[in-house]
Design a protein around this motif. Structure first.
Motif, mmCIF file in Angstrom:
data_model
loop_
_atom_site.group_PDB
_atom_site.id
_atom_site.type_symbol
_atom_site.label_atom_id
_atom_site.label_comp_id
_atom_site.label_asym_id
_atom_site.label_seq_id
_atom_site.Cartn_x
_atom_site.Cartn_y
_atom_site.Cartn_z
ATOM 1 N N ARG A 134 0.862 -1.162 0.000
ATOM 2 C CA ARG A 134 0.000 0.000 0.000
ATOM 3 C C ARG A 134 0.910 1.228 0.000
ATOM 4 N NH1 ARG A 134 -2.259 -3.665 -1.359
ATOM 5 N NH2 ARG A 134 -4.143 -4.659 -0.515
ATOM 6 N N PRO A 302 -0.086 -5.173 3.178
ATOM 7 C CA PRO A 302 -1.459 -4.891 3.610
ATOM 8 C C PRO A 302 -1.688 -5.034 5.108
ATOM 9 C CG PRO A 302 -1.483 -6.094 1.549
ATOM 10 C CD PRO A 302 -0.049 -6.030 1.982
ATOM 11 N N ALA A 305 -0.113 -2.113 6.741
ATOM 12 C CA ALA A 305 -0.911 -0.917 6.445
ATOM 13 C C ALA A 305 -2.131 -0.841 7.347
ATOM 14 C CB ALA A 305 -1.339 -0.938 4.978
#
Length: 455
Positions: A134, A302, A305
């Motif tokens: 991300r 991810p 994030a």
């Protein structure tokens, strides 16, 4: 008794060659000298950025233009450029798709603090090239590393970053430490440093997993920040199992692993991490990622994030300490899109790899022919000759391998023979625009320089 040689070169011969080459350089640049004498006083120490004095010439080049892998100064001296902006222009100066993107965007606005459809496409291309992250956009890799560290501390709640002795991650304060007597201390060259950097950083030797584990065991380490290959200190290659060991240790001790690919993007399409199966929690890429437009990116896996966003949203709204107003501007996104889709391609890397292999072989043969105790290292399109035996294992060995006076004489001798290499650590890059003829000219210039030095 005083040693009469430096890395196999007689000191008296080195002194003579260096003086001759400096005089040749100055004689070839009367317009440059006059322009600097008239107009440089407006800048601190007479240069727009202090490291422009790190070039080992009597005075800096003033560039008139650059295209592909050639650069011309205001006196009309043309140089085959193997420095390429210290990786910033690794794909050549002004790649055509990037130049076209700049022209098109220039009429539509330069910055407006809002995303565009080009931004959305750039994000897709970043993940397709480097993996599932991300992303956030910065202007320099220094900023990207700084923001990545802040995110790592937010996720882990820990204060310190673990870096390696001799590392380079831009001008991030936290990384400006070294080992001295086995202890982490601030680097001796720092100016204006007042914070105790040992409160936020710990230092180990590259390739020393036991040293890494000892620091992680304190429970203070939020993240390990490392390049896949140490650069900017002579290139130091990872020993077999080192990166797998870092990944395992970071996981077991609850730290994040940040891989800084800003220089090792030379390794191949997708960088060293993708090519060698590394698994960073956070990835940083800068310099050439937008074809020379000042741009860097940092990406979180991810799950990282999600953890970061939870920590961020738990805070009152306000200043996060991350981000700069001119970052993530539309010009960066059109250049990212053009670079990732049309410039930073597998075909381009294949050309670069072939050329770099040709260069490394030629340099190695020249060194062997003179029986010098030097070695050559290559990481994809990046090649360095090191005026010491190798391979080097860590930052301490890399520091001892430097021979500044010898390297300066070689550098200016190459310039006088029409070749520019990086002022830092004898680094050379092969771009998609670099021809076999240019590589052969560099090898011939290097051979002639060694002939002078060993005469």
């Amino acid at each position: 008794m005083t040693d009469t040689t430096i890395a196999g070169i007689r000191r008296d011969r080195l002194t003579a060659v260096a003086a001759e080459q400096r005089a040749r350089y100055a004689a070839a640049r009367p317009a440059t000298r006059a322009a600097l004498a008239e107009g440089a006083e407006a800048f601190l120490d007479a240069v727009p950025m202090h490291w422009m004095k790190d070039w080992p010439m009597p005075f800096p080049l003033l560039v008139a233009e650059a295209a592909g892998a050639r650069l011309t100064d205001i006196d009309g001296n043309a140089l085959d450029d193997f420095c390429l902006g210290d990786t910033g222009s690794m794909f050549g100066h002004s790649p055509a798709p990037v130049a076209a993107a700049i022209r098109a965007q220039a009429g539509a606005g330069l910055t407006y603090m809002l995303p565009t459809t080009h931004a959305l496409e750039a994000g897709r291309l970043l993940s397709a090239t480097f993996g599932d992250f991300r992303w956030q956009i910065a202007t320099t890799a220094t900023d990207a590393n700084r923001f990545a560290l802040r995110a790592a501390r937010a996720v882990t709640g820990r204060p310190k970053v673990l870096v390696f002795n001799g590392c380079y991650h831009g001008t991030v304060d936290d990384a400006m430490v070294e080992l001295r007597g086995g202890h982490t201390v601030a680097r001796q060259g720092l100016v204006g440093q007042v914070e105790d950097l040992t409160l936020v950083a710990a230092c180990a030797e590259f390739n020393d997993l036991a040293g890494v584990e000892a620091l992680l065991a304190t429970g203070e380490i939020a993240a390990i920040l490392t390049e896949p290959v140490m650069t900017n200190s002579c290139m130091v290659l990872p020993e077999p199992g080192f990166h797998a060991g870092l990944r395992d240790l970071a996981t077991r001790h609850g730290a994040l692993l940040i891989i800084d690919e800003t220089h090792t993007i030379s390794s191949g399409h997708g960088g060293y991490s993708r090519g060698h199966g590394l698994d960073p929690d956070i990835l940083v890429v800068g310099k050439c990622v937008a074809g020379g437009m000042p741009t860097a990116v940092w990406g979180l896996r991810p799950r990282v994030a999600d953890a970061y966003l939870a920590a961020y949203r738990a805070k009152p709204p306000g200043h996060s300490g991350m981000g700069t107003t001119l970052s993530a501007n539309p010009m960066q996104f059109v250049c990212l899109r053009a670079t990732l889709s049309e410039v930073m391609t597998p075909a381009a890397y294949a050309h670069m790899e072939d050329g770099a292999a040709r260069l490394a072989a030629g340099l190695g043969q020249a060194i062997s022919a003179r029986a010098l105790p030097w070695h050559v290292v290559r990481v994809g399109a990046r090649v360095e000759f090191i005026c010491a035996p190798g391979p080097l294992k860590n930052g301490t060995e890399a520091a001892l391998a430097h021979q500044p006076a010898l390297e300066a004489a070689i550098h200016i001798s190459l310039v006088n023979r029409g070749v520019l290499i990086a002022p830092f650590h004898n680094m050379m890059l092969v771009s998609p625009a670099t021809s076999a003829a240019q590589i052969d000219r560099l090898v011939a210039a290097f051979e002639a320089t060694l002939a002078d030095l060993t005469a």
